[in-house]
Scaffold this active site. Structure first.
Site, PDB file in Angstrom:
ATOM      1  N   GLY A 278     -61.946  22.038  28.759  1.00  0.00           N
ATOM      2  CA  GLY A 278     -60.354  21.799  28.721  1.00  0.00           C
ATOM      3  C   GLY A 278     -59.587  22.656  29.830  1.00  0.00           C
ATOM      4  O   GLY A 278     -58.389  22.701  29.666  1.00  0.00           O
ATOM      5  N   GLU A 320     -67.840  24.317  28.677  1.00  0.00           N
ATOM      6  CA  GLU A 320     -68.006  22.919  28.986  1.00  0.00           C
ATOM      7  C   GLU A 320     -67.056  22.275  29.834  1.00  0.00           C
ATOM      8  O   GLU A 320     -66.311  21.205  29.273  1.00  0.00           O
ATOM      9  CB  GLU A 320     -68.140  21.969  27.585  1.00  0.00           C
ATOM     10  N   GLY A 322     -65.149  19.827  32.410  1.00  0.00           N
ATOM     11  CA  GLY A 322     -65.542  18.648  32.858  1.00  0.00           C
ATOM     12  C   GLY A 322     -64.636  18.394  34.002  1.00  0.00           C
ATOM     13  O   GLY A 322     -64.741  18.397  35.372  1.00  0.00           O
ATOM     14  N   ARG A 323     -63.260  18.231  33.663  1.00  0.00           N
ATOM     15  CA  ARG A 323     -62.290  17.781  34.605  1.00  0.00           C
ATOM     16  C   ARG A 323     -62.207  19.068  35.651  1.00  0.00           C
ATOM     17  O   ARG A 323     -61.787  18.676  36.826  1.00  0.00           O
ATOM     18  CB  ARG A 323     -60.836  17.955  33.873  1.00  0.00           C
ATOM     19  N   ARG A 360     -54.837   6.984  32.566  1.00  0.00           N
ATOM     20  CA  ARG A 360     -54.064   8.351  32.459  1.00  0.00           C
ATOM     21  C   ARG A 360     -52.613   8.414  32.205  1.00  0.00           C
ATOM     22  O   ARG A 360     -52.005   9.122  31.528  1.00  0.00           O
ATOM     23  CB  ARG A 360     -54.605   9.611  33.073  1.00  0.00           C
ATOM     24  N   TYR A 364     -51.324   9.036  28.712  1.00  0.00           N
ATOM     25  CA  TYR A 364     -50.912  10.685  28.396  1.00  0.00           C
ATOM     26  C   TYR A 364     -49.601  10.945  29.229  1.00  0.00           C
ATOM     27  O   TYR A 364     -49.382  12.154  29.183  1.00  0.00           O
ATOM     28  CB  TYR A 364     -52.056  11.704  29.048  1.00  0.00           C
ATOM     29  N   CYS A 391     -50.589  -7.268  34.426  1.00  0.00           N
ATOM     30  CA  CYS A 391     -49.438  -7.840  33.587  1.00  0.00           C
ATOM     31  C   CYS A 391     -49.147  -6.932  32.591  1.00  0.00           C
ATOM     32  O   CYS A 391     -49.362  -7.410  31.326  1.00  0.00           O
ATOM     33  CB  CYS A 391     -49.968  -9.075  33.178  1.00  0.00           C
ATOM     34  N   GLU A 392     -48.278  -5.808  32.871  1.00  0.00           N
ATOM     35  CA  GLU A 392     -47.886  -4.901  31.712  1.00  0.00           C
ATOM     36  C   GLU A 392     -46.789  -3.923  32.392  1.00  0.00           C
ATOM     37  O   GLU A 392     -47.183  -3.187  33.599  1.00  0.00           O
ATOM     38  CB  GLU A 392     -49.182  -4.083  31.368  1.00  0.00           C
ATOM     39  N   TYR A 421     -61.573  11.246  33.933  1.00  0.00           N
ATOM     40  CA  TYR A 421     -61.283  10.418  33.422  1.00  0.00           C
ATOM     41  C   TYR A 421     -60.437   9.395  34.009  1.00  0.00           C
ATOM     42  O   TYR A 421     -59.589   8.812  33.342  1.00  0.00           O
ATOM     43  CB  TYR A 421     -60.204  11.418  32.534  1.00  0.00           C
TER      44      TYR A 421
HETATM   45  C1  LIG Z   1     -63.678  16.547  26.600  1.00  0.00           C
HETATM   46  C2  LIG Z   1     -64.647  17.778  26.223  1.00  0.00           C
HETATM   47  C3  LIG Z   1     -64.823  18.717  27.144  1.00  0.00           C
HETATM   48  C4  LIG Z   1     -64.532  18.479  28.408  1.00  0.00           C
HETATM   49  O1  LIG Z   1     -62.997  18.662  28.628  1.00  0.00           O
HETATM   50  P1  LIG Z   1     -62.398  19.068  30.104  1.00  0.00           P
HETATM   51  O2  LIG Z   1     -60.989  18.751  29.930  1.00  0.00           O
HETATM   52  O3  LIG Z   1     -62.702  17.882  30.946  1.00  0.00           O
HETATM   53  O4  LIG Z   1     -62.892  20.108  30.576  1.00  0.00           O
HETATM   54  C5  LIG Z   1     -65.839  19.632  26.817  1.00  0.00           C
HETATM   55  N1  LIG Z   1     -66.156  19.651  25.533  1.00  0.00           N
HETATM   56  C6  LIG Z   1     -66.075  18.917  24.523  1.00  0.00           C
HETATM   57  C7  LIG Z   1     -66.689  18.963  23.200  1.00  0.00           C
HETATM   58  C8  LIG Z   1     -65.212  17.648  24.817  1.00  0.00           C
HETATM   59  O5  LIG Z   1     -64.906  17.002  23.787  1.00  0.00           O
END
Ligand SMILES: *Cc1c(COP(=O)(O)O)cnc(C)c1O
Length: 463
Positions: A278, A320, A322-323, A360, A364, A391-392, A421
């Site tokens: 996150g 964890e 990701g982004r 996104r 969001y 078309c939106e 994402y």
């Molecule tokens: C989505 C998610 C992440 C990654 O979130 P990012 O915002 O991409 O860092 C990590 N752990 C869990 C359990 C998630 O659902």
């Protein structure tokens, strides 16, 4: 059409739709390194380059729209997270942000672990050779088949998300003659997004088992009784695009509180704690993300302090992101199709993709930046909205941005920070074909996910 033939719209308009005011940036040709991948620059002709390759050449060779991913940057960011957390912690890349076999190999080489949350993501990870013990399997409703495949493959951990799943995984493992390592995902009553967190009432969501009312403690009690699973820790994930560390502070405090209760009740010190992902990135120049080493230091200090005061051994931490790893490493390259000035409002710039390659903004209300990348321009800034071809009317890629007033069909523009994402959430809406992902590194480009074809579309349509 000549480049200056159309009126440019409100040139100095500074009222943006959401009511805040913004002046155009001093130099529209400048590329803020905060939002662009590390190797992005401009060549002598003014075209943007990445990995040493001009985007004009990438567009010619691979077409538009296309996601252009800076492999060097990806590896650097992955390594920075790995180094920041060191040998006593684990970094799991959240595959849902963007997953492909090339990415899995890069992660493997850079020493990261991998989160997956579906059979498809698991299959991708395994087929690229990620060792199963470095994979964590997530999700609030894993199917019995997915659980069986994960256990049979020997994934390092399954993150349990409900009371039913505790039993399902235990029974599946037992039937396979295995003991599956698991964590329990709990909700700590904290939800964090960007600059704030809220510490009440956010147990009202589908993920996790609430700490409130003793439910998480009951889940631990049940998990410890079952032979098919080995409970190795507690998991918490509090939100997305977070800049403010105080939400993690409260979450860590509450997770450690549970570890202490578990020790007191069962005499067991669970060895791991996972604080989720996150962590935020810069989508525009207004965002100020923290560096991985600052995040690692803050999280480690919080957990260590909480454990000291609870007289617990400090558990092994995992995170964890990701982004924060893949997000900034890619941009979406589009060709401008039409430029439509609306008097007194703004100029609508239509590109050859849209909500099918970046949902996104619609989903969001996400903010993005955009730049003219096939050339530089000294024209006056115009207030623009970059929209897609779907078309939106909500098909907006960049809601408010300044682009040069001489922008014309055929120009290439790019939206940075679309590594996370975007391709992973891409759709076929309007039967638009999903763009390729092109990885660039040291002057070389290669397709790591090819462009979808009409044949691909029709293959699924069995008549
Ligand atoms: C989505 C998610 C992440 C990654 O979130 P990012 O915002 O991409 O860092 C990590 N752990 C869990 C359990 C998630 O659902």
């Amino acid at each position: 059409m000549s480049r200056s033939a159309h009126p440019a719209g409100p040139r100095h308009a500074d009222v943006l739709t959401d009511g805040h005011y913004s002046a155009p940036p001093a130099d529209l040709n400048a590329l803020d390194p905060k939002v662009w991948a590390h190797t992005v620059g401009r060549d002598a002709d003014g075209a943007v380059t990445v990995g040493g390759i001009p985007v004009t050449r990438l567009a010619e060779e691979y077409g538009t729209p296309a996601y252009i991913l800076d492999e060097t940057d990806f590896r650097e960011r992955a390594r920075a997270w790995r180094t920041a957390f060191g040998a006593d912690a684990d970094v799991f890349y959240a595959g849902k942000a963007f997953l492909s076999r090339a990415v899995v190999r890069w992660l493997d080489e850079e020493g990261l672990n991998l989160d997956v949350c579906s059979g498809g993501e698991l299959a991708t990870a395994l087929s690229a050779g990620m060792p199963a013990e470095r994979i964590a399997f997530h999700g609030n409703n894993k199917s019995p088949e997915e659980i069986e495949r994960a256990v049979a493959a020997g994934v390092g951990r399954i993150v349990l998300d409900s009371f039913q799943e505790i039993v399902r995984v235990a029974h599946t493992a037992e039937a396979l003659g295995k003991r599956q390592r698991v964590q329990i995902r709990i909700t700590v009553g904290v939800e964090a997004h960007t600059h704030e967190f809220i510490a009440t009432a956010h147990e009202d969501q589908k993920f996790g088992i609430p700490l409130a009312g003793g439910q998480a403690a009951e889940a631990v009690r049940r998990a410890l009784r079952l032979d098919g699973i080995e409970l190795i820790g507690i998991h918490s994930h509090i939100g997305s695009q977070i800049f403010d560390m105080s939400g993690f502070e409260v979450a860590a405090h509450r997770v450690v509180g549970l570890l202490k209760d578990v020790r007191d009740e069962h005499g067991v010190e669970l060895p791991e704690i996972d604080l989720g992902g996150g962590l935020g990135i810069a989508y525009t120049s207004d965002d100020d993300p923290r560096e991985p080493h600052e995040i690692a230091k803050a999280l480690t200090e919080i957990v260590t302090r909480e454990c000291e005061s609870a007289r617990l051994r400090t558990p092994r931490i995992s995170v964890e992101p990701g982004r924060a790893i893949v997000g900034p490493t890619a941009f979406t390259l589009y060709e401008v199709g039409t430029v439509k000035p609306l008097d007194g409002l703004r100029t609508y710039v239509s590109v050859d993709g849209g909500m099918s390659d970046n949902i996104r903004t619609a989903l969001y209300d996400a903010e993005y930046s955009v730049a003219l990348v096939s050339r530089t321009s000294d024209a006056e800034p115009m207030l623009a909205r970059v929209v897609g071809k779907h078309c939106e009317s909500g098909d907006i890629v960049v809601k408010d941005a300044f682009l040069p007033g001489d922008l014309a069909p055929g120009d290439l523009i790019a939206v940075p920070a679309t590594g996370a994402y975007c391709r992973s959430m891409a759709s076929n809406y309007n039967h638009v074909l999903r763009p390729p992902v092109v990885a660039v590194r040291d002057g070389e480009a290669r397709v790591i996910v090819r462009r979808e074809t009409e044949e691909d579309l029709l293959r699924l349509d069995v008549g």
